[in-house]
Each structure stands twice: as structure tokens, then as C-alpha cells.
Design a protein around this motif. Structure first.
Motif, mmCIF file in Angstrom:
data_model
loop_
_atom_site.group_PDB
_atom_site.id
_atom_site.type_symbol
_atom_site.label_atom_id
_atom_site.label_comp_id
_atom_site.label_asym_id
_atom_site.label_seq_id
_atom_site.Cartn_x
_atom_site.Cartn_y
_atom_site.Cartn_z
ATOM 1 N N LYS A 27 9.550 -14.353 -32.795
ATOM 2 C CA LYS A 27 8.334 -15.165 -32.767
ATOM 3 C C LYS A 27 7.110 -14.375 -32.331
ATOM 4 O O LYS A 27 6.016 -14.625 -32.806
ATOM 5 N N TYR A 28 7.302 -13.457 -31.404
ATOM 6 C CA TYR A 28 6.171 -12.719 -30.866
ATOM 7 C C TYR A 28 6.534 -11.244 -30.735
ATOM 8 O O TYR A 28 7.678 -10.902 -30.492
ATOM 9 N N ILE A 29 5.521 -10.417 -30.880
ATOM 10 C CA ILE A 29 5.654 -9.008 -30.513
ATOM 11 C C ILE A 29 4.783 -8.826 -29.278
ATOM 12 O O ILE A 29 3.571 -9.061 -29.321
ATOM 13 N N VAL A 30 5.412 -8.447 -28.177
ATOM 14 C CA VAL A 30 4.682 -8.232 -26.936
ATOM 15 C C VAL A 30 4.381 -6.739 -26.818
ATOM 16 O O VAL A 30 5.294 -5.919 -26.795
ATOM 17 N N HIS A 31 3.105 -6.410 -26.783
ATOM 18 C CA HIS A 31 2.658 -5.026 -26.590
ATOM 19 C C HIS A 31 2.390 -4.859 -25.096
ATOM 20 O O HIS A 31 1.732 -5.700 -24.504
ATOM 21 N N TYR A 32 2.891 -3.813 -24.512
ATOM 22 C CA TYR A 32 2.696 -3.619 -23.080
ATOM 23 C C TYR A 32 2.381 -2.165 -22.790
ATOM 24 O O TYR A 32 2.539 -1.294 -23.634
ATOM 25 N N SER A 33 1.898 -1.933 -21.594
ATOM 26 C CA SER A 33 1.673 -0.560 -21.143
ATOM 27 C C SER A 33 2.386 -0.392 -19.818
ATOM 28 O O SER A 33 2.641 -1.362 -19.109
ATOM 29 N N LYS A 34 2.712 0.823 -19.515
ATOM 30 C CA LYS A 34 3.458 1.114 -18.297
ATOM 31 C C LYS A 34 2.500 1.168 -17.119
ATOM 32 O O LYS A 34 1.810 2.144 -16.918
ATOM 33 N N ALA A 35 2.460 0.104 -16.376
ATOM 34 C CA ALA A 35 1.668 0.017 -15.158
ATOM 35 C C ALA A 35 2.403 -0.935 -14.249
ATOM 36 O O ALA A 35 3.138 -1.796 -14.704
ATOM 37 N N GLY A 36 2.225 -0.791 -12.980
ATOM 38 C CA GLY A 36 2.899 -1.713 -12.080
ATOM 39 C C GLY A 36 3.012 -1.182 -10.683
ATOM 40 O O GLY A 36 2.281 -0.289 -10.281
ATOM 41 N N ILE A 37 3.941 -1.710 -9.978
ATOM 42 C CA ILE A 37 4.080 -1.453 -8.554
ATOM 43 C C ILE A 37 4.300 0.016 -8.232
ATOM 44 O O ILE A 37 3.983 0.465 -7.147
ATOM 45 N N ASN A 38 4.825 0.792 -9.146
ATOM 46 C CA ASN A 38 5.105 2.189 -8.852
ATOM 47 C C ASN A 38 3.966 3.131 -9.231
ATOM 48 O O ASN A 38 4.085 4.326 -9.071
ATOM 49 N N THR A 39 2.875 2.606 -9.761
ATOM 50 C CA THR A 39 1.760 3.480 -10.100
ATOM 51 C C THR A 39 1.103 3.969 -8.820
ATOM 52 O O THR A 39 1.092 3.272 -7.812
ATOM 53 N N PRO A 40 0.548 5.166 -8.823
ATOM 54 C CA PRO A 40 -0.033 5.732 -7.600
ATOM 55 C C PRO A 40 -1.083 4.827 -6.953
ATOM 56 O O PRO A 40 -1.109 4.702 -5.744
ATOM 57 N N ASN A 41 -1.963 4.214 -7.724
ATOM 58 C CA ASN A 41 -3.008 3.364 -7.146
ATOM 59 C C ASN A 41 -2.443 2.206 -6.337
ATOM 60 O O ASN A 41 -2.999 1.816 -5.327
ATOM 61 N N VAL A 42 -1.354 1.645 -6.783
ATOM 62 C CA VAL A 42 -0.802 0.463 -6.141
ATOM 63 C C VAL A 42 -0.184 0.813 -4.792
ATOM 64 O O VAL A 42 -0.340 0.101 -3.821
ATOM 65 N N ARG A 43 0.503 1.922 -4.699
ATOM 66 C CA ARG A 43 1.159 2.310 -3.445
ATOM 67 C C ARG A 43 0.184 2.979 -2.482
ATOM 68 O O ARG A 43 0.508 3.194 -1.331
ATOM 69 N N LEU A 44 -1.005 3.307 -2.946
ATOM 70 C CA LEU A 44 -1.979 4.031 -2.136
ATOM 71 C C LEU A 44 -2.264 3.345 -0.804
ATOM 72 O O LEU A 44 -2.229 3.978 0.250
ATOM 73 N N VAL A 45 -2.549 2.062 -0.829
ATOM 74 C CA VAL A 45 -2.879 1.321 0.387
ATOM 75 C C VAL A 45 -1.702 1.339 1.349
ATOM 76 O O VAL A 45 -1.858 1.613 2.536
ATOM 77 N N GLU A 46 -0.504 1.060 0.837
ATOM 78 C CA GLU A 46 0.690 1.039 1.683
ATOM 79 C C GLU A 46 0.937 2.401 2.309
ATOM 80 O O GLU A 46 1.193 2.518 3.507
ATOM 81 N N GLN A 47 0.875 3.451 1.509
ATOM 82 C CA GLN A 47 1.185 4.786 2.002
ATOM 83 C C GLN A 47 0.125 5.290 2.979
ATOM 84 O O GLN A 47 0.446 5.992 3.930
ATOM 85 N N ALA A 48 -1.125 4.914 2.789
ATOM 86 C CA ALA A 48 -2.179 5.321 3.715
ATOM 87 C C ALA A 48 -1.906 4.728 5.095
ATOM 88 O O ALA A 48 -2.017 5.407 6.109
ATOM 89 N N LEU A 49 -1.524 3.472 5.124
ATOM 90 C CA LEU A 49 -1.206 2.840 6.405
ATOM 91 C C LEU A 49 0.060 3.416 7.019
ATOM 92 O O LEU A 49 0.145 3.620 8.226
ATOM 93 N N ALA A 50 1.047 3.678 6.190
ATOM 94 C CA ALA A 50 2.330 4.175 6.688
ATOM 95 C C ALA A 50 2.242 5.619 7.150
ATOM 96 O O ALA A 50 3.036 6.056 7.977
ATOM 97 N N ALA A 51 1.276 6.380 6.633
ATOM 98 C CA ALA A 51 1.156 7.790 6.977
ATOM 99 C C ALA A 51 0.842 7.964 8.458
ATOM 100 O O ALA A 51 1.304 8.896 9.097
ATOM 101 N N GLY A 52 0.066 7.056 9.008
ATOM 102 C CA GLY A 52 -0.254 7.111 10.433
ATOM 103 C C GLY A 52 0.892 6.547 11.253
ATOM 104 O O GLY A 52 1.961 6.242 10.739
ATOM 105 N N ARG A 53 0.672 6.398 12.504
ATOM 106 C CA ARG A 53 1.704 5.859 13.392
ATOM 107 C C ARG A 53 1.481 4.368 13.639
ATOM 108 O O ARG A 53 2.082 3.794 14.528
ATOM 109 N N SER A 54 0.611 3.756 12.873
ATOM 110 C CA SER A 54 0.309 2.352 13.076
ATOM 111 C C SER A 54 1.541 1.476 12.842
ATOM 112 O O SER A 54 2.355 1.744 11.975
ATOM 113 N N THR A 55 1.648 0.459 13.653
ATOM 114 C CA THR A 55 2.702 -0.543 13.447
ATOM 115 C C THR A 55 2.069 -1.899 13.156
ATOM 116 O O THR A 55 2.770 -2.891 13.034
#
Length: 180
Positions: free
Chosen positions: A84-112
Motif C-alpha cells: 500500500k505504501y512505500i516509506v522512504h526514510y533516512s538514517k537518523a535517530g538516537i545514536n546520531t552524534p547530535n542527539v547524544r551530545l547533551v547526555e555525554q556533555a553532562l556525563a563527562a563531568g562529575r555531575s550527578t
């Protein structure tokens, strides 16, 4: 047979798409389904019909018994499937560098300290905004699972726990070394 999956993560694997970044979304008539937990390489339309079935269902998480990781449905009569449909997609998501950037910046320090972001729908999508991507991922998962109609995501609370992020990243590295 013609194979179908309920999980796009199964169907979107390179081995099946050959790099096309497209998936077919089909209506499939399963009829009476034979459930299996091991490979059935001998199966064909005649064998299936002799057993009194119209389709085959390979149950998820049966890899240990020679089955599959994700649910798979197989029909042996092409008339049981209607593309019925052809779904066109691109590879983007939770594992892209931009998405993990915020998490990793916070985790890099000793903040809890746990960071909380209240994400709301926007009219335009900015794929360079990691928080926007997190909203879209959460919204997509919710809408895929909904059973009632007319539901709409008003907001998503996105929490970043630096301690858990560090533990997750360490486990990721450990598994990468183990299975590399």
C-alpha cells in the motif's frame, strides 16, 4: 515465501533493503497461522495447506531454539499481501552524534544532577536540534503503541541522569569490545 515483520527495525536492516532506505507497508491476510519457534526451511504453500494453515508466524526471541529475534510472518501465496505504501526514510535517530551530545556533555563531568527538559511539539522539525529529535522519537514510539484514537502528545519530559549515562556508555564500550 514472502516475509513480513511487525518491527521496522527488522525490515530496515541493510541485508533486506540493499541500501534503498525504503520499506513497503502492506496489508497482509494471515488467515489461520502456524506458530513456529525453529526454522522451517522445508515449508512451502503445499506443506502449509496440508497442515491446515494459511501463513506461518515465527515468534520473536526464539533465536536460542533456531528461531528468530523479531516477529516474522510468512505467506506463500502472493495474493495474501497488498503493498500500500512505500516509506522512504533516512538514517537518523538516537545514536546520531547530535542527539547524544547533551547526555555525554553532562556525563563527562562529575555531575550527578539530573537534568529535566520539557519538550513540546513544534510546527517545524529541526533535525540539528537534539532535543527536537528526542521529542520526535518519544512521540513516534507513543503513537505507534496507542490503542485509542484521537490521542495527541502534548509534551514529553526528557531526563538526563549523568550517572546512568556514564554507566550505559561504559557498558556499551564493554559490549563493543566483547563482540568486536
Amino acid at each position: 515465501g514472502v516475509y513480513f515483520a511487525t518491527d521496522s527495525s527488522k525490515s530496515a536492516q541493510e541485508i533486506y533493503t540493499k541500501g534503498s532506505d525504503m520499506l513497503l507497508l502492506c496489508d497482509v491476510l494471515l488467515g489461520k497461522t502456524l506458530t513456529v519457534t525453529t526454522a522451517c526451511n522445508y515449508m512451502n504453500l503445499q506443506n502449509l495447506q496440508k497442515k491446515g494453515y494459511d501463513s506461518l508466524f515465527a515468534k520473536r526471541e526464539t533465536k536460542g531454539t533456531g528461531g528468530v529475534l523479531y516477529d516474522e510472518f510468512v505467506v506463500y501465496n502472493p495474493a495474501q499481501a497488498l503493498p500500500k505504501y512505500i516509506v522512504h526514510y533516512s538514517k537518523a535517530g538516537i545514536n546520531t552524534p547530535n542527539v547524544r551530545l547533551v547526555e555525554q556533555a553532562l556525563a563527562a563531568g562529575r555531575s550527578t544532577q539530573i537534568a529535566k527538559h520539557v519538550l513540546v511539539p513544534k510546527r517545524h522539525i529541526d533535525l540539528n536540534d537534539p532535543l527536537e529529535i528526542h521529542f520526535r522519537i518519544a512521540e513516534s514510539q507513543f503513537l505507534r503503541l496507542k490503542t485509542a484514537h484521537n490521542l495527541k502528545v502534548r509534551s514529553v519530559e526528557y531526563y538526563i541522569n549523568p550517572v546512568l549515562v556514564r554507566q550505559f556508555d561504559q557498558e556499551h564500550d564493554r559490549m563493543k569490545r566483547k563482540y568486536a
